[in-house]
Structure formats: C-alpha cells, structure tokens
Write a protein that holds these residues in place. Structure first.
Motif, PDB file in Angstrom:
ATOM      1  N   PRO A  40      -6.373   4.627  -5.242  1.00 33.06           N
ATOM      2  CA  PRO A  40      -6.606   6.024  -5.628  1.00 33.06           C
ATOM      3  C   PRO A  40      -6.469   6.973  -4.439  1.00 33.06           C
ATOM      4  O   PRO A  40      -6.049   8.122  -4.579  1.00 33.06           O
ATOM      5  CB  PRO A  40      -8.055   6.020  -6.156  1.00 33.06           C
ATOM      6  N   GLY A  41      -6.807   6.454  -3.231  1.00 33.15           N
ATOM      7  CA  GLY A  41      -6.809   7.299  -2.038  1.00 33.15           C
ATOM      8  C   GLY A  41      -5.444   7.883  -1.724  1.00 33.15           C
ATOM      9  O   GLY A  41      -5.348   9.015  -1.245  1.00 33.15           O
ATOM     10  N   ALA A  42      -4.381   7.125  -2.004  1.00 36.42           N
ATOM     11  CA  ALA A  42      -3.036   7.622  -1.691  1.00 36.42           C
ATOM     12  C   ALA A  42      -2.753   8.916  -2.461  1.00 36.42           C
ATOM     13  O   ALA A  42      -2.175   9.858  -1.916  1.00 36.42           O
ATOM     14  CB  ALA A  42      -1.995   6.552  -2.027  1.00 36.42           C
ATOM     15  N   PRO A 100       3.463   7.301  -3.336  1.00 36.02           N
ATOM     16  CA  PRO A 100       2.281   6.822  -2.607  1.00 36.02           C
ATOM     17  C   PRO A 100       1.281   6.112  -3.526  1.00 36.02           C
ATOM     18  O   PRO A 100       0.870   6.673  -4.556  1.00 36.02           O
ATOM     19  CB  PRO A 100       1.668   8.108  -2.026  1.00 36.02           C
ATOM     20  N   GLY A 101       0.958   4.889  -3.176  1.00 35.89           N
ATOM     21  CA  GLY A 101      -0.026   4.138  -3.952  1.00 35.89           C
ATOM     22  C   GLY A 101       0.359   3.895  -5.400  1.00 35.89           C
ATOM     23  O   GLY A 101      -0.493   3.565  -6.227  1.00 35.89           O
ATOM     24  N   LEU A 102       1.636   4.008  -5.696  1.00 38.47           N
ATOM     25  CA  LEU A 102       2.100   3.885  -7.092  1.00 38.47           C
ATOM     26  C   LEU A 102       2.038   2.449  -7.591  1.00 38.47           C
ATOM     27  O   LEU A 102       1.891   2.204  -8.788  1.00 38.47           O
ATOM     28  CB  LEU A 102       3.554   4.398  -7.154  1.00 38.47           C
ATOM     29  N   GLY A 103       2.115   1.486  -6.665  1.00 36.46           N
ATOM     30  CA  GLY A 103       2.284   0.094  -7.069  1.00 36.46           C
ATOM     31  C   GLY A 103       3.769  -0.169  -7.259  1.00 36.46           C
ATOM     32  O   GLY A 103       4.550   0.776  -7.377  1.00 36.46           O
ATOM     33  N   ARG A 104       4.127  -1.451  -7.264  1.00 35.73           N
ATOM     34  CA  ARG A 104       5.566  -1.769  -7.272  1.00 35.73           C
ATOM     35  C   ARG A 104       6.098  -2.082  -8.662  1.00 35.73           C
ATOM     36  O   ARG A 104       7.228  -2.541  -8.811  1.00 35.73           O
ATOM     37  CB  ARG A 104       5.833  -2.915  -6.312  1.00 35.73           C
ATOM     38  N   LEU A 105       5.280  -1.841  -9.681  1.00 29.68           N
ATOM     39  CA  LEU A 105       5.716  -2.166 -11.040  1.00 29.68           C
ATOM     40  C   LEU A 105       6.070  -0.915 -11.832  1.00 29.68           C
ATOM     41  O   LEU A 105       6.175  -0.947 -13.054  1.00 29.68           O
ATOM     42  CB  LEU A 105       4.609  -2.953 -11.768  1.00 29.68           C
ATOM     43  N   ALA A 125       6.974   5.428  -0.005  1.00 28.96           N
ATOM     44  CA  ALA A 125       6.110   4.249  -0.187  1.00 28.96           C
ATOM     45  C   ALA A 125       6.623   3.309  -1.289  1.00 28.96           C
ATOM     46  O   ALA A 125       7.781   2.911  -1.262  1.00 28.96           O
ATOM     47  CB  ALA A 125       4.676   4.722  -0.435  1.00 28.96           C
ATOM     48  N   ASP A 126       5.776   2.980  -2.263  1.00 29.68           N
ATOM     49  CA  ASP A 126       6.173   2.015  -3.301  1.00 29.68           C
ATOM     50  C   ASP A 126       7.372   2.500  -4.108  1.00 29.68           C
ATOM     51  O   ASP A 126       8.096   1.689  -4.697  1.00 29.68           O
ATOM     52  CB  ASP A 126       4.996   1.747  -4.249  1.00 29.68           C
ATOM     53  N   GLY A 127       7.586   3.805  -4.129  1.00 29.00           N
ATOM     54  CA  GLY A 127       8.747   4.354  -4.840  1.00 29.00           C
ATOM     55  C   GLY A 127      10.063   3.935  -4.193  1.00 29.00           C
ATOM     56  O   GLY A 127      11.124   4.025  -4.799  1.00 29.00           O
ATOM     57  N   ALA A 151       9.721   2.018   9.146  1.00 27.45           N
ATOM     58  CA  ALA A 151      10.765   1.056   9.544  1.00 27.45           C
ATOM     59  C   ALA A 151      10.855  -0.122   8.570  1.00 27.45           C
ATOM     60  O   ALA A 151      11.954  -0.604   8.266  1.00 27.45           O
ATOM     61  CB  ALA A 151      10.498   0.563  10.960  1.00 27.45           C
ATOM     62  N   GLY A 152       9.699  -0.574   8.064  1.00 32.15           N
ATOM     63  CA  GLY A 152       9.691  -1.714   7.130  1.00 32.15           C
ATOM     64  C   GLY A 152      10.407  -1.354   5.827  1.00 32.15           C
ATOM     65  O   GLY A 152      11.217  -2.148   5.309  1.00 32.15           O
ATOM     66  N   GLU A 153      10.138  -0.169   5.325  1.00 28.18           N
ATOM     67  CA  GLU A 153      10.787   0.266   4.071  1.00 28.18           C
ATOM     68  C   GLU A 153      12.281   0.519   4.284  1.00 28.18           C
ATOM     69  O   GLU A 153      13.112   0.173   3.437  1.00 28.18           O
ATOM     70  CB  GLU A 153      10.083   1.532   3.559  1.00 28.18           C
TER      71      GLU A 153
END
Ligand SMILES: NC(=O)C1=CN([C@@H]2O[C@H](COP(=O)(O)OP(=O)(O)OC[C@H]3O[C@@H](n4cnc5c(N)ncnc54)[C@H](O)[C@@H]3O)[C@@H](O)[C@H]2O)[C@@H](O)CC1
Ligand SMILES: Nc1ncnc2c1ncn2[C@@H]1O[C@H](COP(=O)(O)OP(=O)(O)O)[C@@H](O)[C@H]1O
Length: 279
Positions: A40-42, A100-105, A125-127, A151-153
C-alpha cells in the motif's frame, strides 16, 4: 552521443509560474495506478509526492483494501477501485503513472494503457516487468511514453545483465529511447533522462540516502505532477529528477543522517526545497 547536464539554472528557467487566476483543473488532472494489498505504501508515497509537487487533481486507482490506507496519508486524493472499468479511470486524465507496488500480475492494465491512453503515460516498477513483450504496441503508440527503470529493471527490458547496464548507462538509455521512441529515465546516482531522439540529460543532485525502498515511488509521483504542470515532457521530467535529488540533499544539509533519509521525509521537504530554489 549528445550528453548534457540538467542544471539549477535550467530548472529555474523552465519552472511554470502558478497563474494567480488559475483553478485546480489548470495544474494537471493526474492518475496513479499503484499499490496492492502487500504494497500500500507505494501508492501512498506516489500520490503524496504528486500532491506535494503541485498536481491540481490527483486520482488513485488501487485495490479496495488499500484505499483507506492511502486516503489516511493523502486526503487530497480521490479514489477508483482497481476492479472497475479502466476506461472510466482514463477519462479526463491529462497524464497517468502506473506501476509502483502494482504487483506483477496486473500486466493487462499496462497493455491497455499503452494501447488506449492518449495522454502522456509514465510506467515504473512492476509496470515495467513485462515491458519487453509490449514492443509492438509501444512502437505504434503516438502519445509520449516515459519509463523510469532502475538498473535491474533496465537490464530486464533490454535483455542484458545488470553489470552491462551499470557499465554502459549512457549507451543503454540512448539506444532504448531511440529504438522504442520513448523517454527513458535510467535511475541511479546521476540519473539519465533520454529523449526519443537520443538526446541525454544527466542529473547531478541526490545522494546515497535515496538508496532505500520507496524513493523511486516518490520520483514517479513527482514526474507525474511535473508533466501535468509543464508544456513539454523533457523539462518536466528532468526538473522532477533534479528536485527529487535536491530535496534529498537538502535533508542532509538540515542535519539528517544519510542512513535516516526516507521517502516520506523527501516528500515532506519538497515544499521548502521548491521555496528555496524557485520562489
Ligand atoms: N512501501 C512500499 O510499498 C514499497 C514498494 N515497492 C515496490 O516493490 C516492487 C518491487 O520493486 P523492487 O525495485 O524492490 O524490485 P525489483 O525486483 O524490481 O528489484 C530488485 C532487483 O533489482 C536489483 N536492483 C534494484 N535496483 C538496482 C540498482 N539501482 N542497481 C542494480 N540493481 C538493482 C536488486 O538487486 C534486485 O535483484 C515495486 O512495485 C515497487 O514499487 C518498493 O518501491 C519499496 C517500497
Ligand atoms: N546512491 C544514490 N545516489 C543518488 N540517488 C540514488 C542513489 N541510489 C538510489 N538513488 C535514487 O533513488 C531512487 C530509487 O528508486 P528505485 O530503485 O526505483 O527505488 P524503489 O522502487 O524502492 O522506490 C531513484 O530516483 C534513484 O536515482
């Protein structure tokens, strides 16, 4: 390679003055698609940063259980249920940020936005997790697309390892921006903003206090709000990146320990940072 610095003078020069006769509709109707039950914080950080960065109207699309949490932190925001029709959320928005904080699904949301949202779209982020699979629709899209990978994304998007990205930051950002015809904000110390034509703008503010979960969510909210207030994308994005780092530097100047910098504190000090630099 066309590499430039985005300086304090450029931030001041491009800063949009708030018209004394303006109303909330003049400063960007911004939409945020963020947050999930475990993050929720994201959503709260992204929305809080957008409001504090001058957005006129901030609407948050999130899961039902997260709404009261975000509303508790950001009472200025309005809300939309994640399960409701996405077209209804897109309607009337000047600019949307998702991830942000969306989750990957929830990649169907990202696909729908890339295809159907006709304003500037910020993906973070997850998007970004499945972004590479959307290459075809990204190339077809005509409205601006802004992505904000760390860098990871970035490594995942361009199918390279993280070492390649950290060793070739300018080349990687330039190539992806030109290839997809998008704005690439490659985060890290000295964040790079690459324009679709390959021009690079490097940022020199910020410090390692920002290396802590949540600060990227704040940057996304800032970029969103700045795009809502500016006429052009690159000055908006580069100035948001600059002020994000400037605020973190201001915290240190005011006696904050590097270790104790937090995303929430960055939001709280935005106002005095804007005040000192601009007003
Ligand atoms: N309070 C919250 O709700 C928070 C939610 N967050 C959300 O958590 C989700 C996952 O984000 P993460 O970025 O943690 O997960 P990722 O899986 O995208 O990133 C973690 C991986 O990438 C590497 N990495 C990250 N940044 C790097 C860098 N700058 N250089 C090199 N390697 C790097 C890490 O070592 C790790 O392997 C996102 O949706 C994000 O918005 C985070 O922002 C943290 C705070
Ligand atoms: N060492 C550093 N120096 C300057 N800025 C940094 C440093 N580490 C991280 N940042 C900035 O902090 C933010 C981190 O974003 P991100 O990695 O997406 O975090 P999160 O997803 O947890 O919010 C980016 O704006 C990045 O540029």
């Amino acid at each position: 390679m066309n590499v430039n610095s985005w300086s304090e003078n450029l931030v001041i020069e491009h800063w949009p003055k708030r018209d004394p006769n303006s109303h909330k509709g003049n400063h960007g109707k911004v939409g945020i698609i963020a947050g999930s039950q475990l993050m929720p914080g994201a959503a709260a950080l992204c929305a809080g940063a957008a409001v504090e960065s001058g957005a006129g109207l901030t609407a948050v699309n999130t899961v039902r259980t997260v709404i009261p949490i975000v509303a508790g932190h950001v009472p200025e925001a309005t809300f939309y249920h994640r399960d409701d029709d996405l077209n209804g959320f897109m309607e009337g928005k000047d600019v949307i940020a998702a991830g942000p904080g969306l989750g990957r699904l929830s990649d169907d949301i990202i696909e729908d936005l890339i295809t159907n949202f006709d304003g500037p779209l910020v993906i973070d982020a997850d998007g970004l997790y499945e972004l590479r699979s959307h290459e075809v629709i990204i190339r077809k899209r005509t409205a601006p697309l802004i992505i904000t990978p760390h860098a990871g994304e970035m490594a995942r998007i361009i199918n390279e390892d993280i070492e390649y990205v950290t060793g070739n930051r300018y080349e990687a950002a330039e190539k992806l921006a030109i290839d997809y015809g998008i704005y690439v904000v490659l985060k890290g110390p000295e964040t790079i903003v690459a324009e679709p034509n390959g021009t690079l703008w490097v940022n020199h503010t910020g410090n390692a206090g920002l290396a802590k979960g949540g600060t990227g969510d704040v940057l996304t909210g800032m970029i969103l709000a700045f795009i809502g207030r500016y006429d052009d994308i690159q000055p908006a994005v580069s100035s948001a990146v600059y002020m994000h780092g400037y605020a973190a530097d201001y915290l240190i100047e005011h006696g904050e320990a590097m270790e104790s910098v937090t995303a929430s504190k960055v939001i709280k000090i935005l106002s005095s940072s804007f005040q000192r630099l601009i007003n």
